[in-house]
Design a protein around this motif. Structure first.
Motif, PDB file in Angstrom:
ATOM      1  N   GLN A  16      -6.123  24.648  17.824  1.00  0.00           N
ATOM      2  CA  GLN A  16      -7.216  24.582  18.719  1.00  0.00           C
ATOM      3  C   GLN A  16      -6.520  23.619  20.311  1.00  0.00           C
ATOM      4  OE1 GLN A  16      -9.656  27.049  16.229  1.00  0.00           O
ATOM      5  NE2 GLN A  16     -10.786  25.609  17.933  1.00  0.00           N
ATOM      6  N   ALA A  17      -5.901  22.738  19.872  1.00  0.00           N
ATOM      7  CA  ALA A  17      -5.961  21.771  20.651  1.00  0.00           C
ATOM      8  C   ALA A  17      -5.194  22.875  21.592  1.00  0.00           C
ATOM      9  CB  ALA A  17      -4.721  20.666  20.446  1.00  0.00           C
ATOM     10  N   ALA A  20      -6.828  25.094  24.039  1.00  0.00           N
ATOM     11  CA  ALA A  20      -7.801  24.012  25.225  1.00  0.00           C
ATOM     12  C   ALA A  20      -6.364  23.602  25.706  1.00  0.00           C
ATOM     13  CB  ALA A  20      -7.827  22.980  24.386  1.00  0.00           C
ATOM     14  N   SER A  22      -4.053  25.266  27.512  1.00  0.00           N
ATOM     15  CA  SER A  22      -3.062  26.084  28.146  1.00  0.00           C
ATOM     16  C   SER A  22      -4.301  26.842  29.121  1.00  0.00           C
ATOM     17  CB  SER A  22      -3.160  26.916  26.352  1.00  0.00           C
ATOM     18  OG  SER A  22      -1.653  26.737  26.369  1.00  0.00           O
ATOM     19  N   GLU A  24      -6.468  26.254  30.935  1.00  0.00           N
ATOM     20  CA  GLU A  24      -6.403  25.500  33.054  1.00  0.00           C
ATOM     21  C   GLU A  24      -5.097  26.407  33.378  1.00  0.00           C
ATOM     22  OE1 GLU A  24      -8.461  22.482  34.800  1.00  0.00           O
ATOM     23  OE2 GLU A  24      -8.508  21.918  32.093  1.00  0.00           O
ATOM     24  N   ARG A  32      -3.161  33.112  40.384  1.00  0.00           N
ATOM     25  CA  ARG A  32      -1.902  33.268  41.918  1.00  0.00           C
ATOM     26  C   ARG A  32      -0.823  33.716  41.570  1.00  0.00           C
ATOM     27  NH1 ARG A  32      -0.489  26.770  43.628  1.00  0.00           N
ATOM     28  NH2 ARG A  32      -2.530  26.933  42.487  1.00  0.00           N
ATOM     29  N   GLU A 118      -2.458  14.654  34.089  1.00  0.00           N
ATOM     30  CA  GLU A 118      -3.762  14.972  33.637  1.00  0.00           C
ATOM     31  C   GLU A 118      -4.748  14.977  32.040  1.00  0.00           C
ATOM     32  OE1 GLU A 118      -6.363  18.377  35.465  1.00  0.00           O
ATOM     33  OE2 GLU A 118      -8.033  16.935  33.929  1.00  0.00           O
TER      34      GLU A 118
ATOM     35  N   PRO B  11       1.832  21.790  26.978  1.00  0.00           N
ATOM     36  CA  PRO B  11       0.841  22.976  26.781  1.00  0.00           C
ATOM     37  C   PRO B  11       1.696  24.060  25.730  1.00  0.00           C
ATOM     38  CG  PRO B  11      -0.185  22.574  29.287  1.00  0.00           C
ATOM     39  CD  PRO B  11       0.480  21.242  28.346  1.00  0.00           C
ATOM     40  N   LEU B 138      -7.691  16.312  22.836  1.00  0.00           N
ATOM     41  CA  LEU B 138      -7.232  17.064  22.912  1.00  0.00           C
ATOM     42  C   LEU B 138      -7.881  18.631  23.087  1.00  0.00           C
ATOM     43  CD1 LEU B 138      -3.191  17.151  23.179  1.00  0.00           C
ATOM     44  CD2 LEU B 138      -4.552  16.878  24.580  1.00  0.00           C
ATOM     45  N   ALA B 139      -8.164  18.801  21.732  1.00  0.00           N
ATOM     46  CA  ALA B 139      -8.886  20.450  21.490  1.00  0.00           C
ATOM     47  C   ALA B 139     -10.473  20.562  21.728  1.00  0.00           C
ATOM     48  CB  ALA B 139      -8.914  20.808  19.667  1.00  0.00           C
ATOM     49  N   ARG B 141     -11.323  18.543  25.146  1.00  0.00           N
ATOM     50  CA  ARG B 141     -11.460  18.569  26.152  1.00  0.00           C
ATOM     51  C   ARG B 141     -11.509  19.971  26.944  1.00  0.00           C
ATOM     52  NH1 ARG B 141      -7.828  17.192  30.794  1.00  0.00           N
ATOM     53  NH2 ARG B 141      -7.984  18.896  31.880  1.00  0.00           N
ATOM     54  N   ARG B 142     -12.932  19.661  27.569  1.00  0.00           N
ATOM     55  CA  ARG B 142     -13.169  21.035  28.208  1.00  0.00           C
ATOM     56  C   ARG B 142     -12.629  20.542  30.318  1.00  0.00           C
ATOM     57  NH1 ARG B 142     -13.342  23.359  24.965  1.00  0.00           N
ATOM     58  NH2 ARG B 142     -14.700  23.685  23.587  1.00  0.00           N
ATOM     59  N   GLY B 143     -12.597  21.423  30.768  1.00  0.00           N
ATOM     60  CA  GLY B 143     -11.905  21.440  31.893  1.00  0.00           C
ATOM     61  C   GLY B 143     -12.083  20.001  32.954  1.00  0.00           C
ATOM     62  N   HIS B 144     -11.613  19.822  33.157  1.00  0.00           N
ATOM     63  CA  HIS B 144     -11.426  18.218  34.084  1.00  0.00           C
ATOM     64  C   HIS B 144     -11.747  18.393  35.781  1.00  0.00           C
ATOM     65  CE1 HIS B 144     -11.630  14.832  30.938  1.00  0.00           C
ATOM     66  NE2 HIS B 144     -11.650  16.425  30.610  1.00  0.00           N
ATOM     67  N   THR B 145     -10.971  18.087  36.855  1.00  0.00           N
ATOM     68  CA  THR B 145     -10.252  18.549  37.975  1.00  0.00           C
ATOM     69  C   THR B 145      -9.545  19.398  38.365  1.00  0.00           C
ATOM     70  OG1 THR B 145      -9.317  15.831  37.490  1.00  0.00           O
ATOM     71  CG2 THR B 145      -9.201  16.805  39.957  1.00  0.00           C
ATOM     72  N   LEU B 147      -7.378  22.350  38.984  1.00  0.00           N
ATOM     73  CA  LEU B 147      -5.223  21.968  39.663  1.00  0.00           C
ATOM     74  C   LEU B 147      -5.324  22.761  40.537  1.00  0.00           C
ATOM     75  CD1 LEU B 147      -3.846  23.323  36.122  1.00  0.00           C
ATOM     76  CD2 LEU B 147      -3.501  21.280  37.109  1.00  0.00           C
ATOM     77  N   ARG B 148      -4.153  22.379  41.570  1.00  0.00           N
ATOM     78  CA  ARG B 148      -4.479  22.482  42.896  1.00  0.00           C
ATOM     79  C   ARG B 148      -2.863  23.151  42.897  1.00  0.00           C
ATOM     80  NH1 ARG B 148      -3.723  18.003  45.483  1.00  0.00           N
ATOM     81  NH2 ARG B 148      -4.687  17.306  44.017  1.00  0.00           N
TER      82      ARG B 148
END
Lengths: 148, 148
Positions: A16-17, A20, A22, A24, A32, A118, B11, B138-139, B141-145, B147-148
């Motif tokens: 699960q971790a 989650a 991976s 983003e 890209r 992050e 990751p 970590l599991a 977590r939902r997307g924060h900022t 990524l660029r």
DNA sequence: CTGTAATAGTTGTATTTGTAACTAACAAGC
DNA sequence: GCTTGTTAGTTACAAATACAACTATTACAG
């Protein structure tokens, strides 16, 4: 019914971790560069270590040779790497990134750095070090006692 | 070439650890019951919580409904679960394990317990608690900022 | 040399998975 | 009642994966 807690079961929790964590980054290399997981892994190995053979990468990444073979073919088609047949042993090919491949590597490597920071921004530095060390130990492990 | 360390990239590290940690348990549910990952997950949810709908399981496990659908079909074919159409809302089906399903669950649950203990046998109890807590975070977590 | 085995890498095929489109049933506004 | 939207779950098809068999080349025993 049962007092077993699936969410405390390490393989489940790790999956699960991992998933989650991976998500983003996957979005970035996919959107890209249209890459797959094994492709960025191969890209990163060549970016980090320079010239390597497919077997070298497989041994280091724990990837089966068919995965490497297909990832290399894709990266070659995108002109991100080139192959050099070995002079001594003609079965072997030395892989290295082209300028375009190096550029992609540098770009993604920067993304990875920022993402890693992050992901772990809520953790104490000492906890981060311990966590990574523990994960490294688990990743290392090869089957011990067979399960009954 | 570059001072980035792939093996410290969370990751990647999580994936390596998750894969290594899943291997032996996978061997058991695969060899013993011919199950796939999503099948044991569904089995465990029903074993732990009793009757649930496919949506319930999907929400709790973070699994897409097509994965649940296929896993349920397989488990049903193996006579490990049965479906009950809901009386109020005929779209819904309530799933529960048969005796055979419960037996399989109990068996695998015992294997999971022992395996978890063995995986973590080299860690201090306090470290285990912290590790699992961190992985849980970590599991979650939902997307924060972005990524660029 | 020559036959046998090992190694580097590729390809074929059967499974699995991901994504989108689908059916059926309910809900809500008018 | 009808139309529009939503939800539960399934199915179809494309993409990705696993595993075995394959080619080409080298190594090595006799």
């Amino acid at each position: 019914m049962s007092d077993f807690d699936l969410e405390q079961f390490l393989p489940y929790l790790l999956n699960q971790a991992a998933e989650a964590a991976s998500l983003e980054f996957q979005q970035v290399y996919k959107d890209r560069y249209g890459m797959l997981r094994n492709e960025w892994r191969v890209l990163f190995h060549l970016g980090m270590f320079g010239e390597m053979t497919a077997s070298d990468i497989g041994a280091r990444a724990g990837l089966h040779k068919t995965k490497i073979s297909r990832a290399v073919a894709k990266l070659e088609a995108r002109r991100f790497l080139v192959r050099d047949r070995d002079g001594q042993d003609r079965r072997v090919e030395h892989l290295r990134l082209t300028a375009a491949g190096t550029a992609a590597y540098r770009d993604l490597q920067g993304v990875a750095r920022r993402y890693d920071a992050e992901l772990l921004s809520d953790f104490q530095p000492t906890d981060v070090a311990r966590l990574k060390q523990q994960l490294g130990a688990l990743a290392q492990r090869r089957g011990h006692t067979p399960l009954r």
